[in-house]
Every structure is written in C-alpha cells, then in structure tokens.
Enzyme design. Sequence first.
Site, short mmCIF file in Angstrom:
data_model
loop_
_atom_site.label_atom_id
_atom_site.label_comp_id
_atom_site.label_asym_id
_atom_site.label_seq_id
_atom_site.Cartn_x
_atom_site.Cartn_y
_atom_site.Cartn_z
N SER A 64 -10.38 3.67 4.19
CA SER A 64 -10.22 4.55 5.36
C SER A 64 -10.92 5.86 5.04
CB SER A 64 -8.71 4.81 5.58
OG SER A 64 -8.53 5.87 6.50
N TYR B 239 -0.09 7.43 2.68
CA TYR B 239 -1.14 6.52 3.17
C TYR B 239 -2.46 6.83 2.47
CZ TYR B 239 -4.37 4.28 6.49
OH TYR B 239 -5.36 3.51 7.06
N LYS C 240 -4.97 4.59 -0.01
CA LYS C 240 -6.37 4.27 0.31
C LYS C 240 -7.32 4.82 -0.78
CE LYS C 240 -5.58 1.83 3.99
NZ LYS C 240 -5.88 0.39 4.03
N1 NAD Z 1 -6.55 1.92 12.99
C1 NAD Z 1 -7.24 2.82 12.32
O1 NAD Z 1 -7.60 3.89 12.85
C2 NAD Z 1 -7.61 2.59 10.87
C3 NAD Z 1 -8.43 3.55 10.25
C4 NAD Z 1 -8.79 3.37 8.92
C5 NAD Z 1 -8.35 2.25 8.21
N2 NAD Z 1 -7.55 1.33 8.84
C6 NAD Z 1 -7.10 0.18 8.04
O2 NAD Z 1 -7.54 -1.02 8.64
C7 NAD Z 1 -6.58 -2.06 8.38
C8 NAD Z 1 -6.15 -2.71 9.70
O3 NAD Z 1 -5.57 -1.70 10.53
P1 NAD Z 1 -5.18 -1.94 12.07
O4 NAD Z 1 -5.37 -0.63 12.73
O5 NAD Z 1 -5.84 -3.15 12.59
O6 NAD Z 1 -3.60 -2.18 11.91
P2 NAD Z 1 -2.56 -2.95 12.87
O7 NAD Z 1 -1.24 -2.36 12.57
O8 NAD Z 1 -3.06 -2.94 14.29
O9 NAD Z 1 -2.62 -4.47 12.35
C9 NAD Z 1 -2.21 -4.78 11.05
C10 NAD Z 1 -1.96 -6.27 10.91
O10 NAD Z 1 -1.53 -6.49 9.56
C11 NAD Z 1 -0.33 -7.25 9.55
N3 NAD Z 1 0.46 -6.88 8.37
C12 NAD Z 1 1.10 -5.72 8.14
N4 NAD Z 1 1.72 -5.76 6.94
C13 NAD Z 1 1.46 -6.97 6.42
C14 NAD Z 1 1.82 -7.62 5.21
N5 NAD Z 1 2.62 -7.04 4.31
N6 NAD Z 1 1.37 -8.87 4.99
C15 NAD Z 1 0.60 -9.50 5.91
N7 NAD Z 1 0.24 -8.95 7.07
C16 NAD Z 1 0.66 -7.70 7.32
C17 NAD Z 1 0.36 -6.93 10.86
O11 NAD Z 1 1.26 -7.97 11.25
C18 NAD Z 1 -0.85 -6.79 11.81
O12 NAD Z 1 -1.21 -8.04 12.37
C19 NAD Z 1 -5.43 -1.39 7.61
O13 NAD Z 1 -5.59 -1.59 6.23
C20 NAD Z 1 -5.60 0.07 7.94
O14 NAD Z 1 -5.06 0.91 6.95
C21 NAD Z 1 -7.18 1.47 10.15
#
Ligand code: NAD
Length: 256
Positions: A139, A152, A156
């Site tokens: 991230s 968080y 990361k």
């Molecule tokens: N959304 C953002 O702005 C953003 C920015 C930077 C990084 N990220 C990273 O991208 C990745 C995906 O984020 P997102 O926004 O799609 O999140 P989200 O919350 O929309 O989706 C996350 C998915 O992971 C699953 N999950 C959560 N914990 C779990 C576990 N212990 N085991 C298995 N599955 C699990 C959930 O059921 C869900 O389907 C994450 O690692 C997040 O930190 C997101």
Amino acid sequence: MSKVAVITGGAQGIGKALGERLGKDGFHIVISDMNIDLANKTVEAFKNNSIDAIAVQGDISKQDDQFHVVDQAVKQFGSVDVFINNAGIDQVEAVEDITPNNLEKIFNVNVFGTVYGIQAATKQMKKQENGGKIINACSIAGKTAFQLLGAYSATKFAVRGLTQVASQELAQFNITVNAYCPGIVGTDMWDRIDAGMVDYKGQKPGEAWQEQVDNIPLKRSQTPEDVAKLVSYLASEDANYMTGQAINIDGGIEVH
Ligand SMILES: NC(=O)c1ccc[n+]([C@@H]2O[C@H](COP(=O)([O-])OP(=O)(O)OC[C@H]3O[C@@H](n4cnc5c(N)ncnc54)[C@H](O)[C@@H]3O)[C@@H](O)[C@H]2O)c1
C-alpha cells in the site's frame, strides 16, 4: 497449458478484479477467501465470463489453510504459477489507542498471512522446478505515514520488507517476489476506513474519503481494475526480470 494463479481475498474488491483480469489474460483462477459464500458467487460470475475458476475456503492467518489452498489448486489445475497475497484487513486507530487484541489481529492477517502464503507458494513452485511469481498487496501506507493507520501501516511496511527479503532468497529458484502499492481504491475496505474516521475525527460519512480523493494528482479515485492492470504485468512473462519491487499505483499521491 494455461498457467494457474491463486488469489487470496479474491471474493471481492481488488482481489476480484485481479481474478477477472488474470482470467482474461488466460490464467486458471483459484480464489481463496474466508467468505466462501461470496467466493462461490464470484467464481460463478467468472465462469459466466468463460474464466475457469474455483473457490477454496481459507483464512490466510492459518498456515495450514494456505498450504491447503495450494494443494487444492494443484489438484484441480496441476500447478501454481502465480500466488497473490492479496487478502488484508484495515484498522483506524491513533497509535496511543491501539489495543493488544487489535494489534495481534492485524499482524496475524496482514503479516503472518503473507509469510504463510509465501511459504505455501514457494514449496509448490520449487517442486515444479519452473520458477514462479509471488505478488504481495502492499500500500502507499507501506511507504509513508497516514494518521490513524499506524497498525495497518506497520503491517504494510512489514509486507514490503518480506517482499524484499523473499525476492533475494528465492531468486536462485527463478521465483520472483514483487508487491503492488495501491492508493485510495473504492472498495469495502475504504468504506470501513471512512466509517472509522467518522468515529475518530467526528467527520461526516464520506468526508474522509473525499479529502483523500481531492488530494490525488490525477483527480479521481482508484478502481480495483487500475490495480489489476499493474498486477497483470507483474504476473506476466514481461516481468520476468523484475523482483524485489514494491510499485506504487496511486494516481500520483506519492512520488519517490
Ligand atoms: N482499498 C484500498 O484503498 C487499498 C489500498 C492499498 C492497499 N490495499 C490492500 O489491497 C488488499 C485488498 O483490499 P480490498 O480493498 O480489496 O479489501 P476488501 O476488504 O474489499 O476485500 C478483502 C477480501 O479479503 C478477504 N479476507 C479478509 N481477511 C481474510 C483472511 N484472514 N483470510 C482470507 N480472506 C480474508 C475478505 O473476505 C474480502 O473478500 C488488502 O491487502 C489491502 O490492504 C487496499
């Protein structure tokens, strides 16, 4: 023969977009998620778009679950060529308020889960003797400070460190390890962060999100598909010579 990509947290959000994109790129897709009902629905949608996919229930914070997902992928499709440690969770808390329980929970998922994913993928890829690609969700918060995202952010930063070390250790097996660093992506995760900011700072719903979006040089929020375009490259043979990198895809929020 088609290659096989495992995507943790692939039921929704960024992980779902990664599945759609890599499926169109020709990969067989294995979605692993805690939420198996949603993962099954996502797989049904993929199949309706001619993407060959299966869903496997798995909690990334459990080492056995990560090895099980790899076993199921091999059983169904014969190999694991790309493993994406995408699943992750967020927390909104000032550093002075972080509780031991919350700290343990977020490290268990975001850091321990990534270690276990790397281990499960490595074991299988070494057996295949054909290299492989491990891709981790980092991230922009893995590179710089964002207030109220201390735990968080720490996880990361750790993912970025793991990416670098694993890339050095696994290069001898032709296994590359890279990470993608998204910015402000419109998924459920940001809905939760926004709600957390409402509680903490007394902001109105949507205000924290809008503040962040207003600061994006490219002047729009990020879509999961924006992230998928970078990951499509990282998973492809065009990225064979890239390893150990954590690449920003954030509309220009951070420049280095
Ligand atoms: N959304 C953002 O702005 C953003 C920015 C930077 C990084 N990220 C990273 O991208 C990745 C995906 O984020 P997102 O926004 O799609 O999140 P989200 O919350 O929309 O989706 C996350 C998915 O992971 C699953 N999950 C959560 N914990 C779990 C576990 N212990 N085991 C298995 N599955 C699990 C959930 O059921 C869900 O389907 C994450 O690692 C997040 O930190 C997101």
